[in-house]
Design an enzyme around this catalytic site. Structure first.
Site, PDB file in Angstrom:
ATOM      1  N   ASP A   1       6.812  -1.430   9.661  1.00 51.69           N
ATOM      2  CA  ASP A   1       7.568  -0.405   8.934  1.00 51.69           C
ATOM      3  C   ASP A   1       9.029  -0.500   9.359  1.00 51.69           C
ATOM      4  O   ASP A   1       9.356  -0.248  10.526  1.00 51.69           O
ATOM      5  CB  ASP A   1       7.027   0.986   9.248  1.00 51.69           C
ATOM      6  CG  ASP A   1       5.729   1.274   8.514  1.00 51.69           C
ATOM      7  OD1 ASP A   1       5.151   0.328   7.969  1.00 51.69           O
ATOM      8  OD2 ASP A   1       5.292   2.440   8.501  1.00 51.69           O
TER       9      ASP A   1
ATOM     10  N   GLU B   1       1.372  -5.241  10.032  1.00 56.28           N
ATOM     11  CA  GLU B   1       2.233  -4.343   9.269  1.00 56.28           C
ATOM     12  C   GLU B   1       3.469  -3.985  10.085  1.00 56.28           C
ATOM     13  O   GLU B   1       3.375  -3.707  11.286  1.00 56.28           O
ATOM     14  CB  GLU B   1       1.483  -3.070   8.878  1.00 56.28           C
ATOM     15  CG  GLU B   1       2.294  -2.196   7.940  1.00 56.28           C
ATOM     16  CD  GLU B   1       1.503  -1.041   7.366  1.00 56.28           C
ATOM     17  OE1 GLU B   1       1.975  -0.430   6.392  1.00 56.28           O
ATOM     18  OE2 GLU B   1       0.407  -0.733   7.889  1.00 56.28           O
TER      19      GLU B   1
ATOM     20  N   HIS C   1       7.136   4.644  12.710  1.00 56.52           N
ATOM     21  CA  HIS C   1       6.469   5.361  11.629  1.00 56.52           C
ATOM     22  C   HIS C   1       7.418   6.435  11.126  1.00 56.52           C
ATOM     23  O   HIS C   1       7.615   7.463  11.781  1.00 56.52           O
ATOM     24  CB  HIS C   1       5.163   5.973  12.139  1.00 56.52           C
ATOM     25  CG  HIS C   1       4.208   6.319  11.036  1.00 56.52           C
ATOM     26  ND1 HIS C   1       3.149   7.173  11.206  1.00 56.52           N
ATOM     27  CD2 HIS C   1       4.153   5.914   9.745  1.00 56.52           C
ATOM     28  CE1 HIS C   1       2.478   7.276  10.068  1.00 56.52           C
ATOM     29  NE2 HIS C   1       3.074   6.522   9.174  1.00 56.52           N
TER      30      HIS C   1
ATOM     31  N   GLU D   1       6.782  -2.810   5.260  1.00 54.97           N
ATOM     32  CA  GLU D   1       6.978  -1.518   4.602  1.00 54.97           C
ATOM     33  C   GLU D   1       8.478  -1.262   4.711  1.00 54.97           C
ATOM     34  O   GLU D   1       8.975  -0.746   5.718  1.00 54.97           O
ATOM     35  CB  GLU D   1       6.164  -0.446   5.320  1.00 54.97           C
ATOM     36  CG  GLU D   1       6.100   0.887   4.602  1.00 54.97           C
ATOM     37  CD  GLU D   1       5.215   0.859   3.373  1.00 54.97           C
ATOM     38  OE1 GLU D   1       5.522   1.608   2.433  1.00 54.97           O
ATOM     39  OE2 GLU D   1       4.235   0.091   3.351  1.00 54.97           O
TER      40      GLU D   1
ATOM     41  N   HIS E   1      -3.367  -2.076  10.529  1.00 56.13           N
ATOM     42  CA  HIS E   1      -2.551  -1.035   9.906  1.00 56.13           C
ATOM     43  C   HIS E   1      -1.570  -0.492  10.935  1.00 56.13           C
ATOM     44  O   HIS E   1      -1.941  -0.222  12.077  1.00 56.13           O
ATOM     45  CB  HIS E   1      -3.467   0.084   9.396  1.00 56.13           C
ATOM     46  CG  HIS E   1      -2.735   1.304   8.926  1.00 56.13           C
ATOM     47  ND1 HIS E   1      -2.725   2.495   9.635  1.00 56.13           N
ATOM     48  CD2 HIS E   1      -1.990   1.520   7.819  1.00 56.13           C
ATOM     49  CE1 HIS E   1      -2.013   3.394   8.973  1.00 56.13           C
ATOM     50  NE2 HIS E   1      -1.549   2.836   7.873  1.00 56.13           N
ATOM     51  N   ASN E   2      -0.295  -0.352  10.525  1.00 55.74           N
ATOM     52  CA  ASN E   2       0.739   0.166  11.437  1.00 55.74           C
ATOM     53  C   ASN E   2       0.597  -0.463  12.824  1.00 55.74           C
ATOM     54  O   ASN E   2       0.426   0.229  13.839  1.00 55.74           O
ATOM     55  CB  ASN E   2       0.648   1.689  11.532  1.00 55.74           C
ATOM     56  CG  ASN E   2       1.150   2.375  10.266  1.00 55.74           C
ATOM     57  OD1 ASN E   2       1.666   1.718   9.357  1.00 55.74           O
ATOM     58  ND2 ASN E   2       1.007   3.677  10.190  1.00 55.74           N
TER      59      ASN E   2
END
Length: 689
Positions: A210, A208, A223, A257, A178-179
């Site tokens: 973003d 991931e 983020h 994302e 995640h992230n």
């Protein structure tokens, strides 16, 4: 006479190894430390200082060759090892070839061992040439064998890709982060390429990213709406390209994302294509036009997970065309508060089957999960160039299980937040497993985890979620379970889900108190420890070993040894523990070594090792631990007993422990601390009740 000759040979061998260091007469503690490493038994310096002081009879800070030999024997000729060795020798000096075979069959349960195998072991581990020449093994060779990788608790075949890799992607647990770009917290911490490198080296297969608009038409990664630092998208992609297939050959999924404008989305598509080249999957495979491919079919491929407009056939028809400046409108109907997670009692298997039957006979538009929920529309512009790179991992908003059964396409994946996923796993467990048997489902941490903490991934593996995304930068129990689970299948990042999670006719429910299939009765005897890590607060800590089982709720149990006071160098327990594991296919076992510091301060973690229960050798072995200090070498000796007397395997359990103060770079670039627990396994029996 023969015994005396062997003693002489051993003495000559030992002298040949150390005499150069004693030409000055005596040696200090630093040289003692280096000499032990030279003899293939490295120790933590704190332990060397302690045992050096005990053997420095004149308290001069220097010891003689005989005093060094006493130190060496204390470390290598341990009572536990010598006892096993003496059991199979006639003169307590030498293990013959036949005696070695007897030991391997009776104790290690190596039923297919023959003379060629025993000779290979002797040649590999016996350091004394005279003994080796007679096809025999001394205590020196036996100790080296017992501490070798051949006596690991972890099954040898589990270190390779042994599972069938030709099932569709949805049939596998997939190591996911995640992230991934974050290496600290979610609000203020830095973004770093090392997050991707570290995850890939650990076998992670879903990363991931973003993505946001950056200056000078350069997409950035960070983020959003926080104070985390920014990375260039192209730099991230270049790092992934370099490390994607270092640890595993199997496909990497890039979970985008995407918050970029269409213009910068085109830049992203261009970067992905130019960097990955043929590794990037940009068209459906001929053999899989309407089903998910297998990991084997997607070897060395990069898959893009993102929103997509249109069908795979339309994408295929546009191959080779100019997509510059072409923008598609993506529409999403958001369904709110699906009925399956409303406040109700857990649904039974029979009720679920009756609902499925009713669905098949009804008009989809009249179903409560589709017609009876609130909905709103959302639109977004997507660059055709990026949309067309999404093939088998199209990101689709999760509405509810009923909607998915009626409308979801084979190549659409869902992401569900941990809170909703947890509620669904309790109220609609059968529907959840039915869903994950067909569609790739990702579970991610809730927004409140600003400190990058993690949830327990086991509860979502129990219902078949393929991508349970964790913050890889945060050590602790969740990541211990993650790392332990994905040791299996060669560390490939893909683990075939058990039949109970792939065959929806079985009606498996992890929340039921019992599951009558193939329970395992496992008995473990914790014998002793060797050179366990020293505590940050004491060089002579009070040591306790904890054994934990994680799996379905009914299998979750913890037991622990008594506390051994003031002894991290060679604590002894000889305590036995028995576990009944109802669903071994989903169970992990975790060995934890802690130092007891009192009721108020709590225990300090010294080391841990986690592995799947079904990856344990039939009778036992040893495994490595991660620790904060790469210079420390420690061993835990556990033993397992099965009710049937099929043999006893003595092994070393190397525990691996990651401390919060460890830097990611330290974990990757520095060798781990070797803590050992001696485990004597009497083979665990798998029963069918």
């Amino acid at each position: 006479m023969e015994s005396q000759l062997h003693e002489l040979a051993e003495a000559r061998w030992f002298l040949s190894k150390v005499q150069d260091d004693f030409r000055g007469g005596k040696i200090n503690v630093e040289i003692t430390h280096k000499l032990l490493e030279k003899l293939d038994f490295p120790c933590h310096f704190a332990h060397v200082k302690h045992i050096f002081k005990e053997n420095d009879r004149q308290n001069q800070g220097r010891i003689t060759i005989e005093e060094f030999r006493a130190i060496y024997r204390c470390i290598v000729h341990r009572e536990e090892i010598t006892e096993i060795f003496n059991t199979y020798t006639e003169n307590r000096k030498i293990l013959s070839e036949n005696s070695l075979i007897e030991f391997l069959t009776q104790e290690q349960y190596e039923m297919e061992i023959d003379h060629s195998d025993s000779v290979e072991i002797i040649n590999k581990y016996e350091p004394i040439e005279e003994v080796k020449g007679e096809r025999q093994m001394s205590i020196e060779g036996f100790a080296r064998y017992m501490f070798s990788s051949e006596c690991l608790l972890f099954k040898e075949n589990c270190k390779t890709v042994y599972q069938d890799m030709n099932h569709p992607l949805s049939d596998y647990f997939i190591s996911s982060s995640h992230n991934t770009y974050l290496i600290s917290d979610q609000i203020l911490g830095p973004s770093d390429i090392w997050g991707y490198v570290s995850a890939l080296v650990k076998g992670c297969r879903c990363l991931e990213i973003d993505c946001w608009d950056g200056s000078q038409n350069e997409p950035i990664v960070y983020h959003g709406y926080t104070f985390t630092s920014k990375l260039l998208f192209k730099t991230v992609v270049q790092a992934i390209n370099k490390y994607a297939f270092v640890t595993s050959d199997y496909p990497v999924v890039l979970s985008l994302e995407n918050h970029c404008s269409p213009g910068q989305q085109e830049v992203m598509a261009s970067i992905l294509q130019s960097t990955f080249g043929d590794f990037l999957l940009s068209d459906m495979l001929e053999e899989f036009p309407d089903t998910l491919p297998s990991p084997e079919a997607l070897k060395f491929k990069i898959l893009v997970k993102n929103r997509k407009v249109g069908t795979l056939s339309e994408t295929h028809e546009r191959i080779g065309t100019d997509k510059s400046g072409q923008v598609l409108e993506w529409k999403e109907v958001i369904y709110e508060d699906g009925d399956e997670d409303s406040g109700m009692d857990p649904e039974t298997w029979d009720v679920f089957l009756s609902r499925i039957k009713e669905e098949r006979e009804a008009d989809p538009s009249t179903l409560s999960g589709i017609a009876g929920v609130k909905k709103r529309k959302r639109k977004m512009k997507i660059a055709m160039a990026l949309s067309d790179l999404v093939i088998y991992t199209k990101a689709e908003k999760f509405r509810n299980f009923q909607y998915s059964r009626v409308y979801q396409q084979f190549n659409e994946t869902n992401s569900i937040g941990e809170s909703r996923a947890r509620k669904l796993s309790k109220l609609r467990v059968h529907e959840f497993i039915f869903h994950t048997a067909a569609f790739i489902t990702r579970v991610y941490p809730k927004m409140m985890r600003a400190d990058s903490s993690n949830f327990n991934p086991q509860e979502f593996w129990n219902v078949g979620c393929q991508m349970v995304a964790l913050n890889f930068q945060t050590p602790g129990l969740p990541m211990d379970l993650q790392n332990g689970k994905f040791l299996d299948n060669g560390g490939s990042g893909y683990i075939l889900k058990p039949d109970i999670l792939r065959d929806t006719t079985l009606g498996f429910n992890p929340n039921e108190p019992e599951y009558d299939d193939h329970p395992v009765t496992l008995t473990i005897r914790i014998i002793s420890g060797i050179q366990l890590p020293v505590s940050s607060s004491s060089n002579t800590p009070d040591i306790v070993v904890i054994i934990e089982v994680y799996g379905v709720p009914n299998d979750h149990v913890k037991q622990q040894t008594r506390v051994v006071k003031n002894n991290a160098f060679s604590p002894k327990w000889n305590e036995t523990f028995t576990f009944l594991i109802q669903v071994p296919e989903l169970a992990l076992i975790r060995f934890v070594v802690e130092t007891q510091q009192g009721l108020l301060s709590g225990n300090e973690l010294l080391g841990q090792y986690t592995l799947p229960v079904l990856c344990m050798n039939k009778v036992g072995n040893h495994e490595r631990m991660h620790t904060a200090d790469p210079r420390v070498h420690a061993t835990l000796f556990p033993g397992c007993t099965h009710r049937c007397s099929l043999g006893t395997r003595h092994a070393i359990l190397w525990a691996q422990c990651e401390f919060p103060r460890l830097l990611i770079s330290s974990m990757l670039l520095l060798p781990g601390l070797h803590s050992q627990l001696l485990v004597s396994f009497l083979r665990s029996k798998i029963y069918s009740f």
